[in-house]
Design an enzyme around this catalytic site. Sequence first.
Site, PDB file in Angstrom:
ATOM      1  N   HIS B 121       0.835  -1.259   0.129  1.00 44.34           N
ATOM      2  CA  HIS B 121      -0.028  -0.198   0.138  1.00 44.34           C
ATOM      3  C   HIS B 121       1.004   1.218   0.098  1.00 44.34           C
ATOM      4  O   HIS B 121       1.861   1.083   0.589  1.00 44.34           O
ATOM      5  CB  HIS B 121      -0.744  -0.284   1.317  1.00 44.34           C
ATOM      6  CG  HIS B 121      -1.892   0.843   1.105  1.00 44.34           C
ATOM      7  ND1 HIS B 121      -1.733   2.358   1.844  1.00 44.34           N
ATOM      8  CD2 HIS B 121      -3.194   0.994   1.310  1.00 44.34           C
ATOM      9  CE1 HIS B 121      -2.795   2.831   1.828  1.00 44.34           C
ATOM     10  NE2 HIS B 121      -3.860   2.021   1.436  1.00 44.34           N
ATOM     11  N   ASP B 198       3.295  -4.755   8.568  1.00 42.53           N
ATOM     12  CA  ASP B 198       2.065  -3.954   8.337  1.00 42.53           C
ATOM     13  C   ASP B 198       1.085  -5.026   8.492  1.00 42.53           C
ATOM     14  O   ASP B 198       0.891  -5.734   7.485  1.00 42.53           O
ATOM     15  CB  ASP B 198       1.920  -3.249   7.253  1.00 42.53           C
ATOM     16  CG  ASP B 198       0.717  -2.559   7.057  1.00 42.53           C
ATOM     17  OD1 ASP B 198      -0.137  -2.612   7.691  1.00 42.53           O
ATOM     18  OD2 ASP B 198       0.822  -1.770   5.808  1.00 42.53           O
ATOM     19  N   GLN B 201      -4.114  -5.637   7.063  1.00 38.28           N
ATOM     20  CA  GLN B 201      -5.043  -6.396   6.517  1.00 38.28           C
ATOM     21  C   GLN B 201      -5.184  -7.602   7.136  1.00 38.28           C
ATOM     22  O   GLN B 201      -6.163  -8.492   6.718  1.00 38.28           O
ATOM     23  CB  GLN B 201      -4.650  -6.639   4.860  1.00 38.28           C
ATOM     24  CG  GLN B 201      -4.919  -5.469   3.938  1.00 38.28           C
ATOM     25  CD  GLN B 201      -6.470  -4.829   4.065  1.00 38.28           C
ATOM     26  OE1 GLN B 201      -7.297  -5.670   4.346  1.00 38.28           O
ATOM     27  NE2 GLN B 201      -6.392  -3.610   3.561  1.00 38.28           N
ATOM     28  N   LYS B 224     -10.003  -1.582  10.513  1.00 34.41           N
ATOM     29  CA  LYS B 224     -10.185  -2.844   9.722  1.00 34.41           C
ATOM     30  C   LYS B 224     -10.416  -4.089  10.418  1.00 34.41           C
ATOM     31  O   LYS B 224     -10.259  -5.274  10.185  1.00 34.41           O
ATOM     32  CB  LYS B 224      -8.763  -2.883   8.929  1.00 34.41           C
ATOM     33  CG  LYS B 224      -8.806  -1.814   7.910  1.00 34.41           C
ATOM     34  CD  LYS B 224      -7.586  -1.895   6.862  1.00 34.41           C
ATOM     35  CE  LYS B 224      -7.577  -0.669   6.060  1.00 34.41           C
ATOM     36  NZ  LYS B 224      -7.031  -0.667   4.760  1.00 34.41           N
ATOM     37  N   CYS B 362      -4.805   2.343  -3.298  1.00 30.70           N
ATOM     38  CA  CYS B 362      -3.410   2.841  -3.083  1.00 30.70           C
ATOM     39  C   CYS B 362      -2.347   2.052  -3.422  1.00 30.70           C
ATOM     40  O   CYS B 362      -1.510   2.024  -2.457  1.00 30.70           O
ATOM     41  CB  CYS B 362      -3.622   3.196  -1.604  1.00 30.70           C
ATOM     42  SG  CYS B 362      -4.993   4.215  -1.104  1.00 30.70           S
TER      43      CYS B 362
END
Lengths: 139, 406
Positions: B121, B198, B201, B224, B362
């Site tokens: 992203h 990260d 997700q 999220k 993105c």
Amino acid sequence: MEAPKNELYHPLILQHNQTPWRFEKKPAAALVLTAYNPLCGDKFKLFLDFEGEKVKTAGFHGYGCAVSKASASVLCKKMEGLNRAEIEELLRQFRAQFTDADEANGDEELQAFAVAKEYPGRLTCATLAWDAVGEWING
Amino acid sequence: MNIWDPKRIRAEFPIFQHHPDLIYLDNAATTQKPRSVLDAERDFYERNYANVHRGIYPLAARATQLYEASRQKVAEFINAPKIEDIVFTRGSTEGINLIAQSFLGPTLQAGDDILVSGLEHHSNLLPWQAICQSRGAHLHIIPFFEDGTLDLQYLDKNLGSKTKLLALSHISNSLGTVNPVAEILTMAKAKGVPVVLDAAQSIATHSIDVQAWDLDFLVFSAHKMYGPSGIGVLYGKSEHLKKMPPYQLGGEMIRDVTYEKSLYAAPPKRFEAGTPNAAGAIGLAAAIDFLQKLDRKAIFEQQKILLNYATQALMDIPGLEIYGQAPEKSGIISFALEGIHPHDSATLLGEKEICIRAGQHCTQPVMDFYDIPGTLRVSFAMYNHEAEIDELIQGIAFAKQKLGAI
């Protein structure tokens, strides 16, 4: 051809999307304008040639959604035969329908886009090519 | 193993009472909120609200206690060794920017290397790109194959003594690839390279144990994982955090201030300048409670079933191409329809209350790799079920017919 409310894809938009006006690359044109929306990636080049003060031919090429492509197509078609002042008036008429509910310009190809104001995310698609021409006119 | 029933859990999400026909398939962008999260935030504002870490009166003490209890809950959720290792941020993006500025900022030099996965992203690319440019350091992008899996050989070859950091996502937001984090961490650790993961997700579906993986940094966003927007988490190893200078300056993050000079507080306060989003932190804690009461394994299995069901159904549509078909995928499918711009089909689906994402997600370089301007993306959460996929397939057929594609 009255489009029902909340119907973004007016038959005229679909028609221009399928058979756009002078949809071809013409890099040697007297004036080449770029219409680009970095948020969605839609990008068109507009190719204008002149005869005296007036636009003789206006065509375009590039990639975008049905609405941005059809609106570039209508714009090119309408600009032919107009001088700068007349193009400015054309832009004004087109834009007025998004802000003034009473504004009826009587042109069904322009009015086909009026419903875009009901789709806040899509209004920029309808105005993309028009904004590029507006920047040129306002120099 | 228990079977997950998506239809039952819908009752916990008020949005589906307000919009009974809503088909929400944009969960990789953000998830809907369960009642317990909304209640926790409201309850905090109604019964316990004052500024945290400031007031002496009992109400302020209660607000502070609830805020810090949320930090404790987060620490337990990801098995952080210490509560002080948890920094509240606005979200994953702020966490990554904080690491770039405060961890790399003081030491990154010309000639150093940073490795970033090519699937990232923009939020996990731009901060590294900018700091490398400003220092004359090299940003190496780990390439990926047509199916959306990372080239691990490239990674292994390019990890070296000059590599100051490796940053990657657990799950790709645009293609759904689940990266082999354990394997990648082994490679990085062998060369002594710190890793930023990260988990934006993956945090809703995967259990993450920062100690088991020996992670240096972990970032994620509450929104999220069924929590509120505007709050996120940065986990950092104590040994890193205590060496890092502040990211922003202001109230709360100080120990001693004069007109001439100031001393800063220890982590995590050092990194939380200004009045924090305390209600958000409390909402995040409620989201963790919500998830922990459920059978997360069963939810993940259900999402795999949905992924297979939807992939199969989409592949049967003529002129439809799926981008990213990694062997390990989460509940995310990116696809394009021949001759139809993603925004046009997403608009027509929107009119049928089917919410899917259209565009670049993105991840413009990922779109450039496939030489496409964007895709349509469906992404699943615990409340999605097969009948919604059937509606989606019908909606796509409608869009194709409307827009005149064959």
